[in-house]
Design a protein around this motif. Structure first.
Motif, PDB file in Angstrom:
ATOM      1  N   ILE B  31       0.860  -1.189   0.000  1.00 14.89           N
ATOM      2  CA  ILE B  31       0.000   0.000   0.000  1.00 14.89           C
ATOM      3  C   ILE B  31       0.893   1.235   0.000  1.00 14.89           C
ATOM      4  CG2 ILE B  31      -1.798   1.269   1.216  1.00 14.89           C
ATOM      5  CD1 ILE B  31      -2.734  -1.346   2.409  1.00 14.89           C
ATOM      6  N   PRO B  53      -0.929  13.329  10.502  1.00 20.98           N
ATOM      7  CA  PRO B  53       0.044  13.644  11.558  1.00 20.98           C
ATOM      8  C   PRO B  53       1.181  14.556  11.106  1.00 20.98           C
ATOM      9  CG  PRO B  53       0.429  11.439  10.729  1.00 20.98           C
ATOM     10  CD  PRO B  53      -0.767  11.974   9.993  1.00 20.98           C
ATOM     11  N   VAL B  81       3.524  10.329   5.326  1.00 24.12           N
ATOM     12  CA  VAL B  81       4.216   9.189   5.919  1.00 24.12           C
ATOM     13  C   VAL B  81       3.423   7.887   5.730  1.00 24.12           C
ATOM     14  CG1 VAL B  81       5.596  10.473   7.583  1.00 24.12           C
ATOM     15  CG2 VAL B  81       3.309   9.709   8.226  1.00 24.12           C
ATOM     16  N   VAL B  82       2.457   7.892   4.800  1.00 21.15           N
ATOM     17  CA  VAL B  82       1.762   6.678   4.370  1.00 21.15           C
ATOM     18  C   VAL B  82       1.095   5.941   5.534  1.00 21.15           C
ATOM     19  CG1 VAL B  82       1.979   4.906   2.593  1.00 21.15           C
ATOM     20  CG2 VAL B  82       3.834   6.480   2.911  1.00 21.15           C
ATOM     21  N   CYS B  83       0.601   6.692   6.526  1.00 20.22           N
ATOM     22  CA  CYS B  83       0.004   6.047   7.699  1.00 20.22           C
ATOM     23  C   CYS B  83      -1.421   5.594   7.427  1.00 20.22           C
ATOM     24  CB  CYS B  83       0.030   6.986   8.894  1.00 20.22           C
ATOM     25  SG  CYS B  83      -1.045   8.427   8.718  1.00 20.22           S
ATOM     26  N   GLN B  84      -2.029   6.072   6.310  1.00 18.00           N
ATOM     27  CA  GLN B  84      -3.368   5.653   5.881  1.00 18.00           C
ATOM     28  C   GLN B  84      -4.483   6.159   6.791  1.00 18.00           C
ATOM     29  OE1 GLN B  84      -3.483   4.223   2.921  1.00 18.00           O
ATOM     30  NE2 GLN B  84      -1.266   4.010   2.841  1.00 18.00           N
ATOM     31  N   LEU B  85      -4.178   7.042   7.744  1.00 16.14           N
ATOM     32  CA  LEU B  85      -5.246   7.541   8.612  1.00 16.14           C
ATOM     33  C   LEU B  85      -6.287   8.316   7.814  1.00 16.14           C
ATOM     34  CD1 LEU B  85      -3.396   8.741  11.850  1.00 16.14           C
ATOM     35  CD2 LEU B  85      -4.834   6.729  11.564  1.00 16.14           C
ATOM     36  N   ILE B 218       7.708  12.396  10.458  1.00 21.10           N
ATOM     37  CA  ILE B 218       7.053  12.354  11.772  1.00 21.10           C
ATOM     38  C   ILE B 218       7.948  12.975  12.844  1.00 21.10           C
ATOM     39  CG2 ILE B 218       7.870  10.089  12.598  1.00 21.10           C
ATOM     40  CD1 ILE B 218       4.202  11.041  12.615  1.00 21.10           C
ATOM     41  N   ALA B 219       9.265  12.997  12.610  1.00 19.75           N
ATOM     42  CA  ALA B 219      10.201  13.486  13.631  1.00 19.75           C
ATOM     43  C   ALA B 219      10.486  14.972  13.475  1.00 19.75           C
ATOM     44  CB  ALA B 219      11.505  12.705  13.554  1.00 19.75           C
ATOM     45  N   GLU B 220       9.843  15.620  12.508  1.00 18.82           N
ATOM     46  CA  GLU B 220      10.191  16.992  12.152  1.00 18.82           C
ATOM     47  C   GLU B 220      10.129  17.950  13.351  1.00 18.82           C
ATOM     48  OE1 GLU B 220       7.416  18.925   9.590  1.00 18.82           O
ATOM     49  OE2 GLU B 220       8.820  20.507   9.056  1.00 18.82           O
ATOM     50  N   CYS B 242       7.430   5.935   3.412  1.00 17.63           N
ATOM     51  CA  CYS B 242       7.774   5.766   4.829  1.00 17.63           C
ATOM     52  C   CYS B 242       7.783   4.301   5.188  1.00 17.63           C
ATOM     53  CB  CYS B 242       6.809   6.543   5.719  1.00 17.63           C
ATOM     54  SG  CYS B 242       7.423   6.725   7.403  1.00 17.63           S
ATOM     55  N   PRO B 243       8.856   3.570   4.844  1.00 16.60           N
ATOM     56  CA  PRO B 243       9.893   3.983   3.904  1.00 16.60           C
ATOM     57  C   PRO B 243       9.477   3.648   2.470  1.00 16.60           C
ATOM     58  CG  PRO B 243      10.445   1.860   4.851  1.00 16.60           C
ATOM     59  CD  PRO B 243       9.132   2.271   5.457  1.00 16.60           C
TER      60      PRO B 243
END
Lengths: 496, 271
Positions: B31, B53, B81-85, B218-220, B242-243
C-alpha cells in the motif's frame, strides 16, 4: 495488566530499596522522569521482583541531587545520564557523570523536556572537540582510530573510538546519539491514535514491537480488554517481525564472516519474509495495523499464509543446517565476543543477547501479553555467551516463531477485532513486548484532556549498546565486525 | 563441509525480471500513497486534514484554482508518511488507499497535487549521461528510524541485485557521484552530513530518500530534529515514502540516470 500501584520513595530511601531488590534476586528495568505538573518533576523506576509477575514502580520527587543507583545497578548509569541531559536533574556520586544523549557543545537554553523549553527550537550545537578518553601508561604504540559517524556501506550513524596496538583492541568506546530525534517529545499533546504513528517510526525494524508496547500501555491506562481475535493476530504480527529481522541477521552475520552464498541466501529469505508482510498487511514493516483497543482492520491470513511459511521454513531449515556445519563460518563465531553472565546481568543485557549468556528470560512467557498467555512459548537458552550462541538463539527463535504463527492460524477465531479504548484524564499505563532484540517498555501518561503528556520508551538496543563494549575491550580488530553483527543492534532504537 | 555453491545454483535465478519486465517487482499487496479524488470531497468536512500527523493534507483558505490546485485541500506527498489515517477517516472516499509507490521526482513541486500537472520534465542534465552504467553512491543516515536503511540494504539482496544495473554503494565520499540521504537531519548529524557532501568530487548530486529527508516526516522539528534537506543541501531527486520500498528506490535511481521516465507529476502517477 500486571503493574503494581506506584510506591512513593524519598530520595534518601532509593539506595536501600535498590540494594534490597538486588539482594532478593529482583531486577531493575529502567528509570525515567516526567512532569506531573508544569513545575514538579517526578522520577519513576520500574523493577521486577523475584518470582512475581507484577512490575514494581517506584516514584520519587527529587529535592536537589538524587543518589545515583549506578554503583548498585550499573545498568542504571545510562538512564540517569539521560535524565540529567533531558530534564536537568543531577545524580550524586555518579561513576560516569559525562553527557550521554546531548553531545558536548549542545547547550540548550533550558533542559529540552522542561515545559519552559521553547517549542520547535532546535538546539544549535557549538563546534567543540568531543572529549576523548585518556590512555595512561606506556602510550607510544597505542593508536586511536575514530570511526564514523558516517561509516562504510549502508549503516546507521554512530561513532566508534578504537584504542589499539596492532590487532589488539585495548579500549573501545561507542559514541552514539547522533541520531537522537527527540521522539519521546513528539508524542506530547497527541491523541492516542496519533501516538501509534509515531511509535511505529521510532525503530523501523521494530515497528510492531514499538506500536504494540505503546498500544498496550494505553490499554492499561484505559483498562480495556482487547478481543481474542485481535490478541492472536497481534502475536502473528509480532512473530512475523521477529522472522524477517532474524533472517536478515543471519545473512548479515555471513557478510561479516565473508560467507558469500550464505549472505545472499539469508538476505533472500528476509526479502521473501518482507514480501509476505506486504501481502498480508500492505506494509513490508507491518505498519498501519495496530491501534489502542485492537486492530485498525482485519487480516485474512488463513488461506495462504500457512503454505507460504511452510515453504519458507523448509528453505530456512536447509540454510540453517548448512550454516551450522560450515567450519569457516563457525570458526569465526565460536569464542568471539564472549559476554560473561555476570556482566550481562549487571549491565542489563536483554533479548537474545542475555539468553545467549545463560539467562532464561522472555517477556512473552514471563509477563504474557497479547495472545501469548494461551500459546506455548519456547525460550532457547545458551550458556557460552559468544557470537555463535547469539546466532544459535536467533536460529532457534526462527523455528519457534514459525511454530507460533502456525499455531495462531489454527486457533484464530472469528469475531471483533477492536474494542473502544479511551484513557481517562491523568491516567497512566505501562506496556511491554519482547521485541526481536529484547525487552521493550512504553510508559504512558495522559494529561487533563486525555492527551499524551509523557511517553517514555525503553528500547532493547539502549540496553544492549551499553553491554556491547564489554565484549570488545581486549578483543581484536578482525573480530570486531563479526561481534557487532552478532549483537544485532539498532542505533535508531537506542538514540530515539 | 557443505556445498554452498551447489546450494546457490539449486536456488536458481532469484533476481526479479523487473524493471525490464513490467510487474514482477515483488511489491504485491504493497500500500503506497493515498490517492486524492477532489471531486468526491464534500464541503464542511476536514476529517482527513484533522488526522494527518504531518500536515501533508491541509485545508485551503481560498477556492482560487488559478495555480492549478483543486478542491478544498492542499495535498503534499512530500510530507506523507503513508500512515493511511486519511483513507480511514474520509467518509466519501476522497482519499483512497492505492498501490502507488513509484514517487521519485526531480522537482519538489511534482509531489504536490494539482489539476494540471506541471510542465514535462526536461531531460536530465547531460553531464549525468556518462554515469548511466556506473553510478557510485555514498549513503548518509541523518537520523532515520532505520526503516529506509533496511530497504536500502535490501537493494543488494539477490532479488533486487542492484549491481546488475551498474549502481554501487561506495565507502568513501571521494569515490561517490550521488549522495543518498535518509532521516530528518538531526542537530548532531548536520555537520557530518555537510562534511560528507563537501568531500565529494564534482559533479555531485543528492537524493533525498524517504519523507523524513524531504520534509522531516514524523520526527520533524522539536529540539533535536530538522526539516529534512530543505535549506541544507541542494536536492536533485526526491523520493517520499515511509519507507519507500526497494523497487521505488531502484526506480528513482534509474530515473535519476535518465534510464526510465519520471512517473509522478502533479502529485499522482501517470496511469
Amino acid at each position: 495488566m500486571n503493574v503494581a500501584q506506584p510506591i512513593s520513595l524519598q530520595p534518601a530511601q532509593l539506595r536501600d530499596a535498590a540494594t534490597r531488590l538486588r539482594n532478593s534476586d529482583g531486577r531493575m528495568q529502567m528509570a525515567y522522569a516526567w512532569y506531573p505538573e508544569p513545575d514538579r518533576i517526578e522520577l519513576r523506576y520500574v523493577a521486577t521482583e523475584a518470582k512475581q509477575d507484577e512490575f514494581a514502580i517506584w516514584g520519587c520527587a527529587p529535592t536537589g541531587p538524587v543518589p545515583s543507583l549506578a554503583s548498585i545497578w550499573p545498568l542504571m548509569g545510562w538512564y540517569e545520564r539521560e535524565i540529567t541531559d533531558l530534564f536537568g536533574i543531577d545524580f550524586s556520586e555518579h561513576p560516569q557523570p559525562q553527557r550521554l544523549v546531548l553531545h558536548d557543545g549542545a547547550n540548550p537554553v533550558c533542559p529540552p523536556f522542561s515545559p519552559k523549553y521553547p517549542a520547535d527550537v532546535p538546539i544549535q550545537p557549538e563546534p567543540v572537540r568531543q572529549a576523548v578518553p585518556e590512555v595512561v601508561g606506556a602510550t607510544d604504540d597505542v593508536q586511536l582510530l575514530p570511526f564514523g559517524p558516517v561509516r562504510a556501506d549502508v549503516l546507521e550513524s554512530g561513532e566508534f573510538l578504537f584504542f589499539y596496538i596492532g590487532e589488539a583492541i585495548l579500549h573501545y568506546q561507542p559514541r552514539l546519539f547522533f541520531k537522537h530525534r527527540g521522539m519521546e517529545k513528539r508524542f506530547e499533546g497527541l491523541i492516542p491514535m496519533g501516538g501509534v504513528v509515531v511509535a511505529e517510526r521510532v525503530s523501523g525494524v521494530g515497528s510492531v514491537a514499538h506500536a504494540l508496547a505503546y498500544c498496550q500501555a494505553v490499554e492499561a491506562a484505559a483498562h480495556c480488554a482487547v478481543p481474542r481475535r485481535a490478541r492472536l493476530l497481534r502475536v502473528l504480527l509480532a512473530e512475523l517481525e521477529r522472522l524477517y529481522n532474524h533472517l536478515y541477521y543471519l545473512g548479515h552475520l555471513c557478510h561479516t564472516t565473508t560467507l558469500k552464498v550464505g549472505e545472499a541466501q539469508g538476505k533472500l529469505l528476509a526479502e521473501r519474509a518482507k514480501q509476505i508482510n506486504a501481502r498480508l498487511t500492505g506494509s513490508r514493516f507491518l505498519r498501519s495495523i495496530l491501534t489502542p483497543g485492537g486492530l485498525r482492520r482485519d487480516l485474512s491470513p488463513k488461506q495462504w499464509l500457512g503454505a507460504e511459511l511452510k515453504n519458507l521454513h523448509e528453505k530456512y531449515s536447509i540454510y540453517a543446517r548448512h550454516l551450522e556445519s560450515t567450519d569457516s563460518h563457525l570458526d569465526r563465531l565460536i569464542t568471539t565476543g564472549v559476554l560473561e553472565q555476570r556482566v550481562a546481568f549487571d549491565q542489563g543485557a536483554t533479548g537474545p543477547v542475555q539468553r545467549a549468556s545463560g539467562f532464561d528470560r522472555d517477556l512473552r512467557r514471563d509477563h504474557p501479553y497479547a495472545g501469548y498467555g494461551e500459546l506455548p512459548v519456547t525460550v532457547p537458552v545458551r550458556k557460552s555467551g559468544d557470537a555463535h550462541a547469539r546466532a544459535q538463539i536467533r536460529m532457534a527463535e526462527i523455528d519457534a516463531s514459525i511454530g507460533l504463527i502456525q499455531r495462531v492460524l489454527l486457533l484464530l477465531p472469528d469475531g471483533p477485532i477492536a474494542t473502544e479504548c479511551k484513557a481517562p484524564p491523568r491516567s497512566e499505563g505501562l506496556g511491554w513486548t519482547e521485541s526481536p532484540r529484547g525487552t521493550l517498555f512504553y510508559a504512558v501518561h495522559f494529561d487533563d484532556r486525555g492527551r499524551l503528556a509523557r511517553v517514555k520508551i525503553k528500547s532493547p538496543s539502549f540496553s544492549n549498546w551499553r553491554v556491547f563494549p564489554f565484549t570488545v575491550h581486549g578483543s581484536n580488530m578482525m573480530d570486531y565486525a563479526i561481534n557487532e553483527a552478532s549483537f544485532g543492534l539498532t542505533i535508531a532504537g537506542c538514540d530515539r | 563441509m557443505p556445498l554452498w555453491t551447489l546450494l546457490g545454483l539449486m536456488e536458481g535465478k532469484q533476481t526479479a525480471p523487473w524493471p525490464r519486465t513490467v510487474g514482477a517487482d515483488g511489491q504485491a499487496g504493497f500500500i503506497g500513497m493515498p490517492r486524492y479524488n477532489p471531486e468526491r470531497c464534500t464541503d464542511a468536512c476536514q476529517a482527513c486534514a484533522d488526522v494527518c500527523p504531518t500536515r501533508a493534507i491541509t485545508m485551503r483558505q481560498t477556492a482560487d484554482e488559478g495555480d492549478g490546485k483543486a478542491g478544498r485541500l492542499d495535498v503534499d506527498y512530500g510530507r506523507c508518511v503513508v500512515c493511511q489515517l486519511c483513507t480511514e477517516a474520509c467518509p466519501t472516499d476522497a482519499m483512497t488507499p492505492s498501490s502507488d509507490w513509484a514517487f521519485g521526482a526531480a522537482r519538489r513541486e511534482d509531489l504536490v497535487w494539482r489539476t494540471r500537472p506541471s510542465a514535462p520534465i526536461a531531460p536530465a542534465d547531460r553531464s549525468r549521461r556518462s554515469f548511466r552504467r556506473s553510478l557510485h553512491i555514498r549513503h548518509v543516515d541523518a537520523g532515520s528510524c532505520n526503516g529506509c536503511e533496511s530497504e536500502l540494504q535490501a537493494l543488494n539482496n539477490p532479488f533486487y541485485n542492484l549491481h546488475r544495473l551498474g549502481i554501487f554503494f561506495t565507502a568513501s565520499p571521494r569515490f561517490a557521484d550521488l549522495l543518498l540521504v535518509t532521516g530528518p537531519v538531526t542537530n548532531a548529524m548536520l555537520t557530518p552530513l555537510r562534511a560528507t557532501y563537501e568531500a565529494m568530487p564534482e559533479p555531485r548530486w543528492v537524493m533525498a530518500i524517504g519523507t523524513c529527508a524531504i520534509s522531516g516526516g514524523i520526527a520533524e522539528g522539536g529540539y533535536a530534529s530538522g526539516h529534512g534537506l530543505d535549506g541544507v543541501l541542494p536536492v536533485d531527486v526526491y523520493l517520499p515514502g515511509c519507507p519507500p520500498n526497494p523497487a521505488a528506490i531502484v526506480h528513482a535511481l534509474l530515473m535519476f540516470l535518465d534510464r526510465i521516465p519520471q512517473r509522478v507529476s502533479g502529485g499522482r502517477l501517470d496511469q
